[in-house]
Design a protein around this motif. Structure first.
Motif, PDB file in Angstrom:
ATOM      1  N   GLN A   1       2.215  13.832  -9.707  1.00 54.40           N
ATOM      2  CA  GLN A   1       3.184  14.937  -9.800  1.00 54.40           C
ATOM      3  C   GLN A   1       3.663  15.139 -11.233  1.00 54.40           C
ATOM      4  OE1 GLN A   1       6.125  13.569  -7.005  1.00 54.40           O
ATOM      5  NE2 GLN A   1       5.269  14.733  -5.285  1.00 54.40           N
ATOM      6  N   LEU A   2       3.793  14.044 -11.981  1.00 52.37           N
ATOM      7  CA  LEU A   2       4.231  14.150 -13.372  1.00 52.37           C
ATOM      8  C   LEU A   2       3.150  14.751 -14.276  1.00 52.37           C
ATOM      9  CD1 LEU A   2       6.016  10.682 -13.817  1.00 52.37           C
ATOM     10  CD2 LEU A   2       7.118  12.930 -13.659  1.00 52.37           C
ATOM     11  N   ILE A   3       1.897  14.728 -13.800  1.00 51.97           N
ATOM     12  CA  ILE A   3       0.783  15.163 -14.637  1.00 51.97           C
ATOM     13  C   ILE A   3       0.337  16.592 -14.343  1.00 51.97           C
ATOM     14  CG2 ILE A   3      -1.670  14.746 -15.158  1.00 51.97           C
ATOM     15  CD1 ILE A   3      -1.105  11.759 -14.702  1.00 51.97           C
ATOM     16  N   VAL A   4       0.226  16.949 -13.051  1.00 50.59           N
ATOM     17  CA  VAL A   4      -0.433  18.210 -12.693  1.00 50.59           C
ATOM     18  C   VAL A   4       0.572  19.270 -12.240  1.00 50.59           C
ATOM     19  CG1 VAL A   4      -2.458  16.912 -11.974  1.00 50.59           C
ATOM     20  CG2 VAL A   4      -0.808  17.632 -10.243  1.00 50.59           C
ATOM     21  N   PRO A   5       0.211  20.552 -12.391  1.00 51.69           N
ATOM     22  CA  PRO A   5       1.056  21.628 -11.851  1.00 51.69           C
ATOM     23  C   PRO A   5       0.970  21.673 -10.330  1.00 51.69           C
ATOM     24  CG  PRO A   5      -0.929  22.530 -12.855  1.00 51.69           C
ATOM     25  CD  PRO A   5      -0.915  21.070 -13.194  1.00 51.69           C
TER      26      PRO A   5
ATOM     27  N   GLN B   1       0.834  -1.201   0.000  1.00 56.26           N
ATOM     28  CA  GLN B   1       0.000   0.000   0.000  1.00 56.26           C
ATOM     29  C   GLN B   1       0.871   1.255   0.000  1.00 56.26           C
ATOM     30  OE1 GLN B   1      -1.799   1.112   3.725  1.00 56.26           O
ATOM     31  NE2 GLN B   1      -3.629   1.941   2.735  1.00 56.26           N
ATOM     32  N   THR B   2       1.906   1.261   0.819  1.00 52.02           N
ATOM     33  CA  THR B   2       2.803   2.412   0.896  1.00 52.02           C
ATOM     34  C   THR B   2       3.532   2.630  -0.427  1.00 52.02           C
ATOM     35  OG1 THR B   2       3.124   2.199   3.284  1.00 52.02           O
ATOM     36  CG2 THR B   2       4.865   3.304   2.050  1.00 52.02           C
ATOM     37  N   LEU B   3       4.034   1.552  -1.021  1.00 47.44           N
ATOM     38  CA  LEU B   3       4.754   1.682  -2.293  1.00 47.44           C
ATOM     39  C   LEU B   3       3.799   2.102  -3.417  1.00 47.44           C
ATOM     40  CD1 LEU B   3       7.072  -1.446  -2.008  1.00 47.44           C
ATOM     41  CD2 LEU B   3       7.719   0.951  -1.698  1.00 47.44           C
ATOM     42  N   ASN B   4       2.597   1.537  -3.443  1.00 47.12           N
ATOM     43  CA  ASN B   4       1.622   1.941  -4.448  1.00 47.12           C
ATOM     44  C   ASN B   4       1.276   3.420  -4.310  1.00 47.12           C
ATOM     45  OD1 ASN B   4       1.356  -0.487  -5.805  1.00 47.12           O
ATOM     46  ND2 ASN B   4      -0.410  -1.174  -4.622  1.00 47.12           N
ATOM     47  N   ALA B   5       1.125   3.880  -3.057  1.00 45.82           N
ATOM     48  CA  ALA B   5       0.816   5.292  -2.830  1.00 45.82           C
ATOM     49  C   ALA B   5       1.923   6.185  -3.385  1.00 45.82           C
ATOM     50  CB  ALA B   5       0.610   5.554  -1.339  1.00 45.82           C
ATOM     51  N   GLN B   6       3.154   5.732  -3.284  1.00 40.41           N
ATOM     52  CA  GLN B   6       4.263   6.512  -3.841  1.00 40.41           C
ATOM     53  C   GLN B   6       4.212   6.524  -5.371  1.00 40.41           C
ATOM     54  OE1 GLN B   6       8.068   5.485  -2.248  1.00 40.41           O
ATOM     55  NE2 GLN B   6       7.454   5.840  -0.137  1.00 40.41           N
ATOM     56  N   VAL B   7       3.787   5.392  -5.956  1.00 45.67           N
ATOM     57  CA  VAL B   7       3.614   5.353  -7.416  1.00 45.67           C
ATOM     58  C   VAL B   7       2.534   6.341  -7.839  1.00 45.67           C
ATOM     59  CG1 VAL B   7       2.818   3.935  -9.359  1.00 45.67           C
ATOM     60  CG2 VAL B   7       4.399   2.969  -7.677  1.00 45.67           C
ATOM     61  N   PHE B   8       1.398   6.324  -7.135  1.00 48.28           N
ATOM     62  CA  PHE B   8       0.296   7.222  -7.476  1.00 48.28           C
ATOM     63  C   PHE B   8       0.709   8.682  -7.303  1.00 48.28           C
ATOM     64  CE2 PHE B   8      -2.535   3.624  -5.671  1.00 48.28           C
ATOM     65  CZ  PHE B   8      -2.256   2.828  -6.778  1.00 48.28           C
ATOM     66  N   THR B   9       1.458   8.952  -6.227  1.00 49.80           N
ATOM     67  CA  THR B   9       1.917  10.319  -5.971  1.00 49.80           C
ATOM     68  C   THR B   9       2.851  10.798  -7.081  1.00 49.80           C
ATOM     69  OG1 THR B   9       1.742  10.037  -3.567  1.00 49.80           O
ATOM     70  CG2 THR B   9       3.175  11.797  -4.357  1.00 49.80           C
TER      71      THR B   9
ATOM     72  N   LEU C   1     -20.785   4.495  -0.115  1.00 50.45           N
ATOM     73  CA  LEU C   1     -20.409   4.854   1.253  1.00 50.45           C
ATOM     74  C   LEU C   1     -19.288   3.952   1.762  1.00 50.45           C
ATOM     75  CD1 LEU C   1     -21.048   6.741   3.588  1.00 50.45           C
ATOM     76  CD2 LEU C   1     -22.751   5.102   4.376  1.00 50.45           C
ATOM     77  N   SER C   2     -19.356   2.673   1.420  1.00 43.97           N
ATOM     78  CA  SER C   2     -18.284   1.759   1.816  1.00 43.97           C
ATOM     79  C   SER C   2     -16.955   2.226   1.233  1.00 43.97           C
ATOM     80  CB  SER C   2     -18.593   0.339   1.327  1.00 43.97           C
ATOM     81  OG  SER C   2     -19.732  -0.180   1.980  1.00 43.97           O
ATOM     82  N   ALA C   3     -17.002   2.690  -0.017  1.00 42.86           N
ATOM     83  CA  ALA C   3     -15.774   3.146  -0.675  1.00 42.86           C
ATOM     84  C   ALA C   3     -15.166   4.325   0.063  1.00 42.86           C
ATOM     85  CB  ALA C   3     -16.071   3.518  -2.125  1.00 42.86           C
ATOM     86  N   ILE C   4     -15.963   5.338   0.379  1.00 39.05           N
ATOM     87  CA  ILE C   4     -15.415   6.538   1.014  1.00 39.05           C
ATOM     88  C   ILE C   4     -15.005   6.263   2.459  1.00 39.05           C
ATOM     89  CG2 ILE C   4     -17.587   7.507   1.874  1.00 39.05           C
ATOM     90  CD1 ILE C   4     -14.630   9.410   0.230  1.00 39.05           C
ATOM     91  N   LEU C   5     -15.673   5.317   3.131  1.00 37.86           N
ATOM     92  CA  LEU C   5     -15.248   4.939   4.483  1.00 37.86           C
ATOM     93  C   LEU C   5     -13.857   4.325   4.471  1.00 37.86           C
ATOM     94  CD1 LEU C   5     -18.563   3.412   5.912  1.00 37.86           C
ATOM     95  CD2 LEU C   5     -17.418   5.481   6.731  1.00 37.86           C
ATOM     96  N   ASP C   6     -13.502   3.688   3.351  1.00 32.87           N
ATOM     97  CA  ASP C   6     -12.178   3.069   3.209  1.00 32.87           C
ATOM     98  C   ASP C   6     -11.151   4.025   2.606  1.00 32.87           C
ATOM     99  OD1 ASP C   6     -13.312   0.783   4.187  1.00 32.87           O
ATOM    100  OD2 ASP C   6     -13.390  -0.274   2.278  1.00 32.87           O
ATOM    101  N   GLY C   7     -11.524   5.288   2.428  1.00 27.06           N
ATOM    102  CA  GLY C   7     -10.627   6.242   1.787  1.00 27.06           C
ATOM    103  C   GLY C   7      -9.356   6.496   2.585  1.00 27.06           C
ATOM    104  N   GLU C   8      -8.228   6.542   1.876  1.00 25.81           N
ATOM    105  CA  GLU C   8      -6.929   6.809   2.502  1.00 25.81           C
ATOM    106  C   GLU C   8      -6.174   7.841   1.674  1.00 25.81           C
ATOM    107  OE1 GLU C   8      -5.176   7.388   4.848  1.00 25.81           O
ATOM    108  OE2 GLU C   8      -4.353   5.486   5.592  1.00 25.81           O
ATOM    109  N   TYR C   9      -5.484   8.714   2.365  1.00 25.76           N
ATOM    110  CA  TYR C   9      -4.721   9.809   1.750  1.00 25.76           C
ATOM    111  C   TYR C   9      -3.572   9.278   0.907  1.00 25.76           C
ATOM    112  CZ  TYR C   9      -1.312  13.662   1.632  1.00 25.76           C
ATOM    113  OH  TYR C   9      -0.393  14.601   1.238  1.00 25.76           O
ATOM    114  N   VAL C  10      -3.366   9.899  -0.260  1.00 23.43           N
ATOM    115  CA  VAL C  10      -2.222   9.595  -1.112  1.00 23.43           C
ATOM    116  C   VAL C  10      -1.307  10.810  -1.213  1.00 23.43           C
ATOM    117  CG1 VAL C  10      -1.465   8.991  -3.448  1.00 23.43           C
ATOM    118  CG2 VAL C  10      -3.424   7.831  -2.436  1.00 23.43           C
ATOM    119  N   CYS C  11      -1.841  11.930  -1.695  1.00 21.24           N
ATOM    120  CA  CYS C  11      -1.022  13.138  -1.814  1.00 21.24           C
ATOM    121  C   CYS C  11      -1.916  14.363  -1.931  1.00 21.24           C
ATOM    122  CB  CYS C  11      -0.079  13.042  -3.032  1.00 21.24           C
ATOM    123  SG  CYS C  11      -0.924  12.926  -4.619  1.00 21.24           S
ATOM    124  N   GLY C  12      -1.299  15.538  -1.844  1.00 20.96           N
ATOM    125  CA  GLY C  12      -2.051  16.786  -1.889  1.00 20.96           C
ATOM    126  C   GLY C  12      -2.309  17.314  -0.493  1.00 20.96           C
TER     127      GLY C  12
END
Length: 653
Positions: free
Chosen positions: A372-376, A360-368, A473-484
C-alpha cells in the motif's frame, strides 16, 4: 546400586509416594555385548545407565539409546519403554478400512540389543501403569500416542511444568486457543429487514445496547426476505455505517439499511477454535464475527472486545502497530515486535502451529502495508499479491527467503509495475525477509504476469518437461492471498484443477517422487552414531530434508491427486484428506504433530544459535526426551514415505 534420577523426565513429575513405589519395583539388568532382551522381558521401562542399546525392527535399525558415558550431560540418560509397539503400516495405510488392520499377525515388536556391555535400570511395567493411571503427566510422557508425548515436550520447553500441581496454569493459554468459539460469551442476534430504515436499525441498536445489527437481504425477483437458515446470506450494519450515511447527508428515516450494509460477511463456525477466530479478525481487520451453528443458523455474534477479554492475547497490538505504520522505519519496528512475539510464545510452550499461523497473518499485514505504501490504489484493485512456499502454507516462523508473486488482471497495465515489484522485494529484504535465491519473486517476470498468461504457464508446468517445473508448481499450489483482488487467485486455483485433469495421468506419480529423494530417515539417525566420541557439525541431521519436506510434499501430492486445491496449509490439506476418506483422523493428527515437532525444533535452533536458517540439529545437544521424540518423528516420516511408495507404486530408491 545406581538410582533413578528424579530430576529427569519421565520421573521429574512423580510425587514422593510415586517415587517410593518406583524405587521398590526397580532392579539392575546387565546385558553383555551383542546380548538381546528376550521377549519375556519386553514388559519393562528401561533406563540406560551405561553402555548403548540398539533398537531394531525385523533387522532394520530404528534408534540407539545411550548411557551417561556417551552423553554430554552425565545425568541425561536415555530411556525406553520396551512395551511400546511400532507404528504398524497396515493400521496407518493411506486408505481407511484396510483389511489387514485387524490382522493379529500384523502386530510386530521391536528388538533391543546391547552394542557393548550395558547396565540398565529395569522398572516394572505394572508399576508404571498404576502410576500413569493416577498421574496424567506420566501418562502423557509415556503415551504410545505421539501427539501426547509432543505435548509433554512443549510443556517442558516453557521451563515451567515441573511441579504437577502447576500443570493447569501452564497449559491455560494453549487450551484457551483450542477451545470452540461457542465457549466465548456471544452478543445477541438482532436481524433487521434490508428495506428497513437506518432510523429503525439505530433504534434497535440503542435498545439492545449494541453497535451493530444483522441485515436480512431481499429477493430481487419477489421482493421478499430470504430465509435466514444460512448466516452467510446475511449482511451487517454498524454504527459506523450509520455515521457514514449521515455524513453523506442521507435521511436516516428514509434511507434503507441495505444501501450501507456490508454483505461480504465473514463468519466463524460455532465449533471452530478460538485461535481461528482471532486469526480471522486479525487478518481481515474486523471487529465482529457472526457464529454459525451446525444447522447453518446464527448462534450469536462474536465481538472483538469479548474475544480479547477471553484470551488476553497481544497479537492485536502488533496488528495495530502495522496498520498505523506510515513508512518503512515504523514498519520495521512492527516487524521486530513479531520476532519478540515468536520468542515469547515459544518460551510459553504455545503450540508451534498456533504460533506459525498467527505469524503468517501478521506477516501478511506487513506485506499488505508495504504494498500500500508503494503502489497507487488502481494497482491494488487490479492485481493480487500472493505469498508461496512455507509462508503461503502458514508454516514459516523465521524470516527466510521470500516467495511471492503478482497476478495481474487481464487487460490492465501500468508502466511502473516492474519498478513497484523491485521496490517491494528489496524493501522486504531491508525488513529482514531475504531475497529468494531461486528468484521465485515478483521481480522475476515469470512471477508477475496477467491472469491468462499465468494460467498458460501453469499448463506448461504440468507437462513436467523441465526439472524446475515441479518446484514452480509446488510454489503456486502453496499460494495464499495477501492483498488486492482475491478473485484472481481464485481463478488461478480453478485453473490448477483444470490443468491437472488435462495432464498426463502419470503426472502425480512423478510429482510424488520428490518426497522420497532424500533417502531413508534411518540413515540420518545412523549418521550421528559415529559422533559419540566427538562432535562434527557436518553430520548433523537436516530437519528440512529428513523431516519437513517429505511430509509437506507428500501431503501436497495427495491433495493435488484429490483436487484439494483451495487450501494451501498442510493442516487444512490433512483435514480435507480426512473428509475425503483418504487417511484417517489418527494418522492425520500424527503426521501434523510430527511436522510441527520438526518446525519447533528448527525454531529452538534459530533462537539459541546464530544459525537463522536452522535446518540442522546436533542430536547430542538434545535432551533424552527430545531425542526420543526425534527418533519417533523420523519413524513417522519413514512409514509415510513407505506408504507413498506403495500408493504411487514407486520403486524403493
Amino acid at each position: 546400586m545406581p538410582h533413578l534420577d528424579f530430576t529427569q523426565p519421565p520421573f521429574d513429575v512423580l510425587s514422593l509416594a510415586e517415587r517410593q513405589s518406583i524405587r521398590k519395583n526397580t532392579q539392575i539388568r546387565f546385558l553383555a555385548k551383542d546380548e538381546s532382551l528376550p521377549v519375556a522381558e519386553l514388559q519393562y521401562l528401561y533406563v540406560v545407565i551405561k553402555g548403548q542399546i540398539e533398537q531394531s525392527l525385523d533387522g532394520d535399525f530404528v534408534a540407539s539409546y545411550l548411557g551417561s558415558n556417551h552423553s554430554n550431560d552425565l545425568n541425561n540418560n536415555d530411556w525406553f519403554d520396551s512395551r511400546r509397539l511400532p507404528e504398524a503400516s497396515p493400521k496407518n495405510s493411506l486408505q481407511q478400512g484396510d483389511e489387514n488392520s485387524t490382522n493379529p499377525k500384523a502386530i510386530q515388536t521391536y528388538q533391543f540389543r546391547a552394542t557393548e556391555d550395558t547396565l540398565l535400570l529395569q522398572v516394572a511395567g505394572s508399576t508404571v501403569d498404576k502410576i500413569s493411571a493416577q498421574n496424567h503427566l506420566v501418562r502423557q510422557l509415556l503415551s504410545d500416542k505421539l501427539p501426547e508425548r509432543l505435548k509433554a515436550l512443549r510443556q517442558r520447553r516453557s521451563g515451567k511444568v515441573i511441579d504437577p500441581s502447576h500443570y493447569n496454569t501452564q497449559q491455560e493459554v494453549q487450551q484457551i486457543m483450542l477451545q470452540p468459539v461457542i465457549e466465548v460469551k456471544l452478543l445477541p442476534v438482532h436481524i433487521v429487514d434490508a428495506n428497513a430504515s437506518l432510523y429503525e436499525a439505530a433504534g434497535i441498536m440503542t435498545k439492545a445496547g449494541l453497535k451493530h445489527v444483522l441485515i436480512q437481504p431481499h429477493s430481487v425477483e419477489n421482493d421478499v426476505a430470504l430465509p435466514q437458515r444460512t448466516g452467510r446470506l446475511l449482511g451487517i450494519l454498524t454504527d459506523t455505517d450509520i455515521c457514514r450515511a449521515v455524513s453523506d447527508q442521507q435521511d436516516p428515516a428514509t434511507t434503507p439499511c441495505q444501501r450501507y450494509a456490508n454483505f461480504n460477511l465473514r463468519t466463524i463456525g460455532a465449533n471452530d477454535e478460538i485461535g481461528d477466530a482471532l486469526l480471522t479478525m486479525t487478518r481481515y481487520r474486523i471487529h465482529r464475527l457472526p457464529v454459525i451453528d451446525h444447522d447453518g443458523n446464527v448462534a450469536g455474534v462474536l465481538g472483538q472486545s469479548d474475544l480479547l477479554a477471553h484470551i488476553s492475547h497481544h497479537s492485536q497490538l502488533i496488528s495495530m502497530q502495522i496498520e498505523q505504520a506510515k513508512d518503512l522505519t515504523s514498519l520495521d519496528t512492527a516487524v521486530e515486535l513479531i520476532g519478540r512475539y515468536i520468542r515469547a510464545q515459544h518460551q510459553n510452550g504455545v503450540k508451534i502451529g498456533n504460533v506459525s499461523r498467527m505469524v503468517q497473518t501478521l506477516n501478511a499485514q506487513v506485506f499488505t502495508k508495504l504494498w500500500q505504501l508503494i503502489v497507487p490504489e488502481a494497482v491494488m484493485k487490479n492485481t493480487c499479491l500472493i505469498v508461496m512456499g512455507s509462508e503461503g502454507r502458514g508454516e514459516q516462523i523465521m524470516r527466510t527467503d521470500q516467495d511471492n508473486a503478482l497476478i495481474i488482471r487481464d487487460g490492465y497495465t501500468h508502466p511502473d509495475l516492474a519498478q513497484f515489484a523491485d521496490t517491494f522485494n528489496h524493501h522486504l529484504a531491508d525488513l529482514g525477509y531475504p531475497l529468494c535465491d531461486g528468484n521465485i519473486m515478483m521481480t522475476n517476470p515469470m512471477w508477475r504476469q496477467p491472469l491468462k498468461q499465468f494460467n498458460a504457464q501453469i499448463g506448461v508446468w504440468f507437462k513436467n518437461t523441465d526439472p524446475m517445473h515441479g518446484i514452480y508448481l509446488s510454489a503456486i499450489l502453496d499460494g495464499e492471498y495477501v492483498c488486492g483482488d482475491e478473485s484472481l487467485l481464485t481463478q488461478v486455483r480453478q485453473h490448477l484443477k483444470v490443468a491437472h485433469r488435462q495432464s498426463d495421468p502419470m503426472f502425480v506419480r512423478q510429482f510424488a517422487r520428490a518426497a522420497l529423494q532424500f533417502g531413508d530417515v534411518n540413515q540420518w539417525w545412523q549418521k550421528f552414531m559415529p559422533l559419540l566420541g566427538g562432535k562434527s557439525s557436518s553430520q548433523d541431521i537436516d530437519l528440512k530434508k529428513a523431516g519437513i519436506f517429505p511430509l509437506v510434499h507428500g501431503i501436497r501430492t495427495l491433495a493435488l491427486e484429490y483436487d484439494i486445491l483451495t487450501v494451501p496449509s498442510t493442516k487444512d490439506r490433512l483435514k480435507a484428506l480426512v473428509q475425503a476418506h483418504v487417511i484417517n483422523q489418527e494418522r492425520a493428527d500424527t503426521l501434523l504433530e510430527a511436522l510441527e515437532f520438526f518446525m519447533a525444533q528448527r525454531l529452538s535452533v534459530a533462537l539459541s544459535t546464530d544459525d537463522k536458517h536452522a535446518r540442522q540439529v546436533d542430536p547430542m545437544t538434545l535432551t533424552a526426551l527430545e531425542r526420543d521424540l526425534l527418533k519417533e518423528c523420523l519413524a513417522v516420516v519413514k512409514s509415510f514415505k513407505t506408504q507413498l511408495r506403495q500408493h504411487y507404486q514407486l520403486e524403493i530408491s
